[in-house]
Design an enzyme around this catalytic site. Structure first.
Site, short mmCIF file in Angstrom:
data_model
loop_
_atom_site.label_atom_id
_atom_site.label_comp_id
_atom_site.label_asym_id
_atom_site.label_seq_id
_atom_site.Cartn_x
_atom_site.Cartn_y
_atom_site.Cartn_z
N HIS A 38 0.83 -1.19 0.00
CA HIS A 38 0.00 0.00 0.00
C HIS A 38 0.87 1.25 0.00
O HIS A 38 2.05 1.20 0.37
CB HIS A 38 -0.93 0.02 1.22
CG HIS A 38 -0.21 -0.02 2.52
ND1 HIS A 38 0.28 -1.19 3.07
CD2 HIS A 38 0.13 0.95 3.40
CE1 HIS A 38 0.87 -0.94 4.22
NE2 HIS A 38 0.80 0.36 4.45
N CYS A 65 2.09 3.76 11.57
CA CYS A 65 2.98 3.25 10.52
C CYS A 65 3.22 4.37 9.52
O CYS A 65 2.56 5.41 9.57
CB CYS A 65 2.38 2.02 9.85
SG CYS A 65 0.90 2.33 8.87
#
Length: 691
Positions: free
Chosen positions: A65, A203
């Site tokens: 991603h 993240c």
């Protein structure tokens, strides 16, 4: 609101055998649907995110991603692989692969939906249903939440794309973070009140791992009977935990790969600080570990180090943990090397090599004499160099054991310097100090003395043990090994020196600022980190610095002479690479290596090896631990040194051009044979956002 996934974005027979091929196959579906404007530009952003941390998860899941300027709307493509694709998960290849694409400026509603998917991936019934559904439309409906897994409730389905459900989901998350009001705990978890933990997850992109770690920790907390509340610091922003909730907590878990925002809110509590994947893969262990710290009375006084600065995570291989510890020490040592080395080099450049015999500037300093200023620079640089081994050892121990490791680490490093054990002694002292502190921390002690453990007991005992081992047991053998390595370097000549230069050049260009690059750099600086380095040591330093300049300069040259082989973004990056390469910033080639590693990295290694070998054969020397055009006046045989760089740059650029010319034209680039001044599509002019 348009649907993020349709049947056209589902591939139930994904045949890719590598993660790059899988990402490309799914991204091509996004391009066909008009959701991605530049295939290779988008894949470069995916690769850059993947380089930060593997996106494979336990349970056969891969979630590549990124956020990218090449994405027109939040999109999700799904692939099911019969053979499995390795995304770096500990338990093996992934058969369920989700490619998540978010625009650079995605709105909060879309990101909330993506975070809901990330949480749902922790639901075994959901992933089991994905493996059993037989048609693409059914899979798309299941992921959208139009259909719930057979054995789950509607509450377990992924958030729908309606604005109302998104708002409700965000509100529920905020309520969970701020309205948690359980009775105050008794502090050690063994009373009537539950043990309470607050956690923070984050993240680099804040889309997937952030919310998966939160879901995993919450589930593990319920199973352990622990009251656990998570603050997710994601792309859609975050709601701070209520200060009362933090104050009432017994312990803290940080599962993050980017800095925790407002981290000081959690100071003064037992803390476990790990990477975000640890929060996903082993939440129960983290809860057990932080409870153990609370029982022993271990608290964090202030901002804690990042997962890279601290010790390796439990469950990692020893090699990975050792690399983190050593890189912690090297990263703190490098500024001392740069400052001290450049000052010493400037002292030599201004006052000549006899400046090392000058008296102390405290005894003799004349403001109008050049030699006095040269002596001042040389002596300041020498003091800075005196910190190299202690800092290396101290921060290796810090990386292993946090702040309690600093004192024994620094003392062990200073002993290594005193007995002439050098860098080898510093490495040993740091590892021993960290190991001793970790061993002491595992001993259960009475509550009455817990308060003095970090400031008195641990420093006293660990320093005494490390000092004994360094002075009496291992110091002399290490000093002998250090002397042997120094004598070997001094004796290098002819083909041996050329081969060493080629090897160091390969290492400098292998990972462009990564661990292997740092090993070569540290090896070179170890040789000149003395007041009177040998000629061989200065040749090695020159070879390493020259090779490190090759990759960015070569990429800049390649984009200049064959721009049609590169995307518009790469051509823009190529302009910046001229400056980065000239400044000895090897990382300037990373965007090119991330987008096309199989062509760029081997080509860079070949050019770097040639440059290193030529520099050694030409006898170029460098007293400063830095490269770039700024240190050319400090180089011995500067003309031949620049020739070595130019040859390596041309070889790498030629190899890249040849290898790229053998493949099909890239999307976003100009077709082979077409004029290079044809304007790229408007969407391609946007700069990608780093994942």
């Amino acid at each position: 609101m348009s649907e993020m996934i349709t049947a056209d974005l589902v591939d139930l027979d994904l045949s890719a055998d590598t993660k790059e091929a899988a990402a490309r196959a799914l991204a091509e579906r996004m391009v066909a649907q008009g959701r991605v404007t530049d295939l290779d530009g988008f894949l470069a952003d995916v690769a850059a995110r993947e380089a930060q941390m593997p996106t494979g998860l336990d349970g056969g899941i891969g979630i590549p991603h990124c956020r990218s300027a090449y994405v027109t709307e939040p999109s999700l493509a799904f692939g099911r692989s019969a053979e499995g694709v390795d995304f770096g998960a500990p338990d093996g290849p992934a058969d369920l692969i989700f490619l998540i694409a978010a625009p650079a400026g995605a709105d909060d509603a879309h990101l909330t939906i993506l975070s809901s998917l990330a949480r749902q991936l922790m639901n075994a019934e959901f992933t089991s249903a994905l493996r059993s559904v037989g048609d693409a439309e059914g899979v798309a409906a299941l992921i959208r939440g139009d259909e719930a897994p057979a054995a789950s409730t509607s509450e377990d389905s992924v958030a729908s794309t309606s604005e109302d459900s998104v708002a409700a989901s965000a509100a529920a998350s905020a309520d969970a973070a701020t309205d948690s009001t359980a009775p105050a705990p008794d502090g050690d978890g063994d009373g009537d009140s539950p043990f309470r933990i607050v956690a923070v997850t984050s993240c680099p992109t804040g889309i997937a791992h952030t919310y998966m770690a939160a879901e995993s920790l919450e589930n593990a907390g319920r199973e352990a009977g622990v009251d656990l509340v998570v603050e997710t610091q994601g792309s859609a922003g975050f709601t701070r935990l209520d200060p009362a909730v933090i104050a009432a907590a017994d312990a803290v878990i940080f599962a993050h790969d980017v800095p925790v925002r407002d981290k000081d809110r959690f100071a003064g509590k037992p803390t476990v600080d790990v990477g975000v994947k640890a929060g996903i893969n082993r939440p129960a262990e983290l809860i057990s570990e932080v409870r153990g710290k609370a029982e022993r009375g271990e608290v964090t006084g202030g901002a804690t180090p990042t997962p890279v600065e601290r010790g390796g995570e439990e469950g990692e291989g020893y090699g990975s943990m050792l690399r983190k510890w050593l890189m912690s020490g090297v990263s703190y040592m490098v500024p001392f090397v740069a400052a001290g080395g450049l000052l010493i080099a400037l002292g030599f450049a201004i006052g000549g090599y006899e400046i090392k015999s000058a008296p102390s500037v405290m005894q003799h300093f004349v403001w109008t004499q050049t030699d006095s200023w040269a002596a001042l620079m040389f002596q300041i640089g020498g003091v800075a160099f005196g910190f190299l081994v202690p800092v290396l050892a101290g921060y290796i121990a810090y990386g292993m054991a946090d702040r309690p490791g600093l004192v024994p680490g620094f003392v062990g490093g200073m002993i290594a310097s005193t007995i002439n054990a050098g860098f080898l002694g510093g490495l040993a002292a740091g590892l021993i100090a960290g190991g001793v502190v970790l061993a002491i921390q595992k001993v259960k002690i009475p509550k009455a003395v817990r308060g003095i453990m970090p400031v008195v007991v641990i420093p006293l005992i660990s320093t005494a043990i490390v000092g004994f081992l360094m002075f009496v047991v291992i110091g002399k053998p290490i000093a002998s090994a250090q002397k042997g390595m120094t004598d070997w370097l001094n004796g290098l000549s002819g083909s041996n020196a050329i081969l060493l230069g080629a090897l160091l050049g390969l290492m400098m260009c292998f990972d462009l600022g990564g661990p292997v690059n740092k090993v070569a750099y540290t090896f070179a600086t170890a040789g000149i980190a003395v007041s009177n380095p040998s000629d061989s040591a200065m040749k090695i330093m020159a070879a390493v610095m020259a090779a490190g300049m090759v990759p960015p300069l070569a990429m800049a040259l390649a984009t200049t002479v064959r721009g049609r082989l590169f995307t518009e973004t790469e051509r823009e990056n190529g302009k910046a690479a001229w400056v980065l390469g000239a400044s000895f910033i090897s990382e300037g080639a990373i965007p090119f290596a991330a987008a096309d590693p199989l062509r760029v990295i081997p080509s860079s290694m070949v050019g770097g090896a040639i440059t290193g070998a030529l520099s050694m054969s030409f006898g170029a020397t460098l007293r400063a631990p830095h490269g770039g055009i700024f240190v050319v006046p400090l180089i011995g045989n500067p003309f031949l040194y620049l020739i070595a760089i130019a040859v390596g740059m041309c070889v790498t650029a030629a190899l890249v051009v040849v290898l790229k010319g053998m493949r099909k034209p890239v999307a976003g680039g100009t077709a082979p044979g077409a004029p290079e001044d044809i304007a790229a599509p408007a969407a391609d002019t946007k700069q990608p956002v780093a994942a």
